[in-house]
Design an enzyme around this catalytic site. Structure first.
Site, PDB file in Angstrom:
ATOM      1  N   ARG A 310       0.720  -1.149  -0.043  1.00  5.78           N
ATOM      2  CA  ARG A 310      -0.225   0.040  -0.034  1.00  5.78           C
ATOM      3  C   ARG A 310       0.803   1.317   0.074  1.00  5.78           C
ATOM      4  NH1 ARG A 310      -5.693   1.601   1.030  1.00  5.78           N
ATOM      5  NH2 ARG A 310      -6.190  -0.441   1.051  1.00  5.78           N
ATOM      6  N   GLU A 711      -9.372   6.311   7.538  1.00  8.55           N
ATOM      7  CA  GLU A 711      -7.977   6.758   7.151  1.00  8.55           C
ATOM      8  C   GLU A 711      -7.591   7.884   6.355  1.00  8.55           C
ATOM      9  OE1 GLU A 711      -5.656   2.172   6.950  1.00  8.55           O
ATOM     10  OE2 GLU A 711      -7.719   2.456   5.648  1.00  8.55           O
TER      11      GLU A 711
END
Length: 763
Positions: A310, A711
Site C-alpha cells: 500500500r 484513514e
C-alpha cells in the site's frame, strides 16, 4: 425521513459517564484467573535453559505454561504461521513471550512473570534498516511497479533532484490496552471476549490453539477503546493465551497488558527509508520518478507485505507520474513485528511524494502549491500500477480550500515577514498538502461483509454485522442505514456486539471499509425483509400499489398502518422477519506480483492548510491554525465524519512531529510509556481548527453514495510537517533545502536549523 444527518454516537453518554463496558469491565466468575507473559530480555538468541520453579512457587500462581505445554497449535500470526504464541528454541526480539503465568490476580501474575530465569545465548541482532540490508535479511524479494521508461525520462528531464527521507514508526496508544478473556463451555467449546478489530481471525487462531473446528469457538466484541490497526492482528496472542489457560485449568481466564508491556510486546507502524530520483521540467511538471522503499518489518511477517504494497500504491498520492519505477524492500529485523496502523503504509508513501513536490518547488523558487497543481491527476490518466483515474476532484477541492483558508495571501505575508527578519528567533511556516487515498482491501477476497437483521413482532429491529466498533461510530452509521431503509426512528434500531456466532467469516474492520461493506450488507438484509412484507401486502390487501416505508408507517395505496402493526400482521401470517445480508465490493482486481490492476473501488480526497511557528533556538513549535476540506462523498453522518477528520489530522500530525520511537543498541525499546513517548495532547491541537466537508457524491455505487472516512484524513497531518519545513527553511541559508526527517521533533528541527546555518550536522 432522512437519517443521514449529524446523529450523536450511539454510546456517547456511556463513554462520557464511564458506563461503557470494555473487556476488562465484563464481570468474571468468582473462580476466574489472570495471566501474564514472561518476556525475552534479549533481542536475538538461543534458549539454553529455563528455570521456572520460583515462578510456580510465587504467591497466587496456579500454573506456568511453556511452548511444550500447549495443547495444539503454537501460532498467532495473521499470515504465514511464523509467530509462535510462546517462543520455542529461539527468541527474536526483546519483549517476545516465552512463558505464560496463570495466577489468582493480575498483579500476582505480573509479579511472578518477572521471576523467571531463562538462559539465552545471544546471537547478533539485526536491528536497523542498514543492518538488514547488509545481512540481506528480508521476507521476500523486492517488489517493483514500473510504468513507462523512467530511466531515459530522468536523463532527458531539464531538471533532476535526488534525496532520501527517514520516516519513523508510531505506537498506536489506544486508550484501552490489549485485553481478552475466555470462558470454558460445554463439550470443550470456548467463549472468548476480545478487544479486537478482527473477531473471525481471533476465532480461527483460538480454534487452532485448542485443536478445535471454528464452530467450537465463539468470539464476541462489543467495543474497543481505540484500535487504529493495532488490534487487527495483535489481539490474537492474548485471546489464544486465555483460551489455552482456560482449557488447561478448566477455569475462566482473563489477560490484559499494562501499558509498558503493551508497548514493549506489540507491533508499531512500519518505519521507512525512501530514496528518490526525480526529473521535471521548468514548470515543475514531473517527468520521471524513481523510488526505493526500505521497510523495517520486524521479526515476523504479520501484515508487512500488504502494508509495504500500500505504501507503493500511494507513492503517487494525487499526482500523475508519467514514468515511474517504485521498488520495495521488505526487511526482517529483531524488533517488534510491525503491524497495521491507520493508513496501512499509505501515509509513508504519501510523505515521500509530498517531499518530492516540496523540494522541486524549492529548486525552482516557486510556491509548492503551483507545483502540486501542475501535477494533479486528471481523469483518464493512469497510476503507476495502471489503474485509470475516474473520480478525481482534487483540483476543485484544493481551489476551494485555497480560497476559504486565504492560503495565498497568508503565505506571501509569512514569506515577507521571514525575509524581512532573518535574525528573528520565531519563524512561521505554512503548507497546503492534498491526499488521494484508495479504498478497498488490497487482498481482494477480504472485500466482503455479512449482516443479520431481525424485525420483532412489536416493530423493533435488532441487527448484527461483521464490523467492530472502536469509537469511530460504525454502529451508529449502520443503524442509520437500517432506520432509513425501514423508515423508522433511530431508537427503534438496536445493534449488539459483533459476534462470530451471528455473522460468520468476517473481515477485519480496517482499510476504512467498515461503513462501505457492513452498511451495504445491512441494506441488503433490510431490502430482503421489505420485499417479503411488500409481497405479503400485495396478497393480503389484494393491491398492486407501491409499498412505502416512511415516518414509522407502512403504506400500500389506501392501506396504512404503523410499522409495528405491519410487523405483527406479517408475523401472524407466518412471514419470516429475519434475514441475512451480504455484500461483495465490485470491479476490483489486483495482481500484486505484477503490480497491475484495479486494487481500489474508488478514491477519497482531501486537503489541509497548516500554519506553524518554530523557535529556532530550541526547536519548540506550535500549530497555529489548520483548515481542512475533505471529501466523504454524501456523508452518512456529518458530525461523526468531522470528528474522524479532526482526530485523523491530529494523529497524523503527532506521528510526524512528537511521536518518536527509540531503540537502544541492544534492541530495547526505550520509549515504552507516556513519560518518554509523546502523543499529541489536547493542548497540541491547532489553536484555530476549521474543518468542512466537500460537497460531493461518490461516483461509485456505495452506501447512499458515501465515502470512507477512517484513514484518509490521517494524511492531512502531512501539511504540518511541510509547514515546519517551510519555517525552518528561513532559519539560515535559504538556498539549502531543509531535508527534515520524520518525526520532526524539536531535536530534528534544531538539527535542520544548524544544517541551514552552516551546511553541517554539528548539532
Amino acid at each position: 425521513m432522512n437519517h443521514m444527518k449529524p446523529t450523536p454516537h450511539d454510546a456517547a453518554p456511556l463513554h462520557v459517564t464511564g458506563a461503557a463496558r470494555y473487556i476488562d469491565d465484563i464481570p468474571m466468575p468468582k473462580n476466574a484467573l489472570s495471566l501474564a507473559f514472561g518476556l525475552s530480555d534479549v533481542a536475538h538468541g538461543k534458549i539454553t535453559a529455563m528455570d521456572l520453579d520460583v515462578v510456580r512457587n510465587a504467591n497466587g500462581v496456579v500454573s506456568v505454561i511453556t511452548a511444550d505445554d500447549l495443547p495444539a497449535g503454537n501460532d498467532v500470526s495473521p499470515s504465514v504461521h511464523d509467530e509462535p504464541l510462546l517462543a520455542t528454541r529461539t527468541v527474536h526480539y526483546i519483549g517476545q513471550p516465552i512463558f505464560l503465568v496463570i495466577a489468582d490476580t493480575h498483579l500476582n501474575a505480573r509479579k511472578a512473570a518477572r521471576l523467571g530465569k531463562v538462559d539465552i545465548k545471544p546471537l547478533t541482532p539485526i536491528l536497523s534498516i542498514d543492518d538488514a540490508i547488509a545481512a540481506d535479511s528480508k521476507f521476500e524479494d523486492p517488489i517493483q511497479f514500473l510504468k513507462g521508461e523512467p530511466e531515459s525520462a530522468l536523463k532527458s528531464a531539464p531538471h533532476q533532484i535526488s534525496g532520501s527521507i527517514e520516516i519513523g514508526g508510531q505506537e498506536h496508544f489506544y486508550l484501552e490496552g490489549q485485553a481478552a478473556s475466555a470462558l470454558p463451555q460445554e463439550n470443550g467449546d470456548m467463549l472468548v471476549h476480545s478487544s479486537t478489530q478482527h473477531p473471525t481471525e481471533v476465532q480461527h487462531k483460538v480454534a487452532e490453539s485448542l485443536g478445535l473446528p471454528f464452530n467450537a469457538v465463539r468470539v464476541e466484541t462489543r467495543r474497543m477503546g481505540g484500535g487504529f490497526g493495532g488490534k487487527e492482528s495483535q489481539a490474537n496472542a492474548l485471546a489464544c493465551a486465555c483460551a489455552v489457560a482456560a482449557r488447561i485449568t478448566n477455569r475462566p481466564c482473563k489477560m490484559r497488558y499494562d501499558r509498558d508491556d503493551d508497548m514493549i510486546i506489540t507491533g508499531k507502524r512500519h518505519d521507512f527509508r525512501i530514496d528518490y530520483q526525480v526529473g521535471f521540467d521548468d514548470n515543475g511538471k514531473l517527468q520521471s520518478v524513481m523510488m526505493q522503499h526500505f521497510v523495517r518489518c520486524g521479526w515476523a511477517q504479520d501484515l508487512s507485505l500488504p502494508v509495504a504494497d500500500r505504501a507503493m500504491l500511494h507513492s503517487d498520492n494525487a499526482y500523475h507520474l508519467p514514468h515511474a519505477k517504485i521498488v520495495s524492500h521488505r526487511l526482517k529485523t529483531n524488533t517488534q513485528s510491525a503491524t497495521a496502523y491507520r493508513g496501512f503504509g499509505g501515509p509513508q508513501g504519501v510523505v515521500v511524494i509530498e517531499r518530492v513536490i516540496d523540494q522541486i518547488a524549492h529548486h525552482l523558487r516557486r510556491d509548492p502549491l503551483e507545483i502540486r497543481r501542475a501535477n494533479f491527476y486528471q481523469n483518464g490518466q493512469t497510476t503507476p500500477y495502471q489503474m485509470t483515474i475516474e473520480d478525481s476532484v482534487i483540483a476543485p477541492l484544493v481551489d476551494q480550500l485555497e480560497q476559504r483558508s486565504n492560503y495565498t495571501k497568508r503565505r506571501a505575508e509569512i514569506d515577507a515577514e521571514n525575509r524581512a527578519n532573518p535574525d528573528a528567533v520565531l519563524k512561521r511556516g505554512i503548507a497546503l498538502t492534498p491526499v488521494k487515498f484508495g479504498i478497498s482491501f488490497t487482498l481482494t477476497h477480504l472485500n466482503q461483509a455479512g449482516a443479520l437483521v431481525h424485525i420483532y413482532a412489536d416493530g423493533s429491529v435488532h441487527l448484527n454485522h461483521g464490523g467492530t466498533e472502536m469509537g469511530q461510530g460504525l454502529f451508529t452509521k449502520v443503524a442509520q442505514v437500517a432506520a432509513r431503509e425501514f423508515g423508522l426512528p433511530l431508537d427503534m434500531i438496536k445493534i449488539t456486539a459483533s459476534d462470530t456466532a451471528k455473522v460468520p467469516n468476517t473481515s477485519a474492520t480496517a482499510a476504512s471499509s467498515g461503513s462501505d461493506l457492513n452498511g451495504m450488507a445491512v441494506r441488503d438484509a433490510c431490502q430482503t425483509l421489505k420485499a417479503r412484507i411488500v409481497a405479503f401486502f400485495a396478497i393480503h390487501f389484494e393491491t398492486d400499489a407501491a409499498v412505502e416505508f416512511v415516518d414509522g408507517m407502512v403504506r400500500a395505496g389506501s392501506h396504512e398502518m404503523t410499522f409495528a402493526d405491519a410487523a405483527s400482521l406479517a408475523y401472524q401470517n407466518r412471514i419470516s422477519l429475519s434475514a441475512t445480508g451480504f455484500y461483495a465490493t465490485p470491479k476490483i482486481k489486483w495482481d500484486r506480483m505484477a503490480g497491475r490492476g484495479r486494487p481500489f473501488f474508488y478514491f477519497a480526497y482531501g486537503a489541509a492548510v497548516t500554519e506553524v511557528v518554530v523557535d529556532t533556538l530550541t526547536g519548540e513549535n506550535r500549530i497555529l491554525r489548520t483548515d481542512i476540506l475533505h471529501d466523504v462523498g454524501a456523508s452518512l453522518n456529518p458530525a461523526i465524519d468531522i470528528g474522524q477528520i479532526e482526530g485523523g489530522y491530529v494523529q497524523g500530525a503527532g506521528w510526524l512531529t512528537t511521536e518518536e520511537l527509540v531503540w537502544d543498541e541492544k534492541g530495547n525499546l526505550r520509549t515504552h510509556a507516556p513519560s518518554t513517548y509523546k502523543i499529541p495532547a489536547c493542548s497540541d491541537r491547532p489553536r484555530i481548527f476549521n474543518v468542512e466537508l466537500f460537497e460531493n457524491e461518490n461516483t461509485q455505487d456505495t452506501i447512499y453514495r458515501s465515502k470512507a472516512v477512517g484513514e484518509p484524513p490521517f494524511m492531512l497531518g502531512i501539511s504540518a510537517f511541510h509547514a515546519l519545513s517551510h519555517a525552518v527553511g528561513y532559519s539560515g541559508d535559504t538556498e539549502i533545502y531543509p531535508n527534515i526527517n520524520a518525526p520532526a521533533t524539536a531535536e530534528e528541527l534544531l538539527r535542520s536549523v544548524y544544517r541551514n546555518a552552516d551546511g553541517t550536522d554539528a548539532f
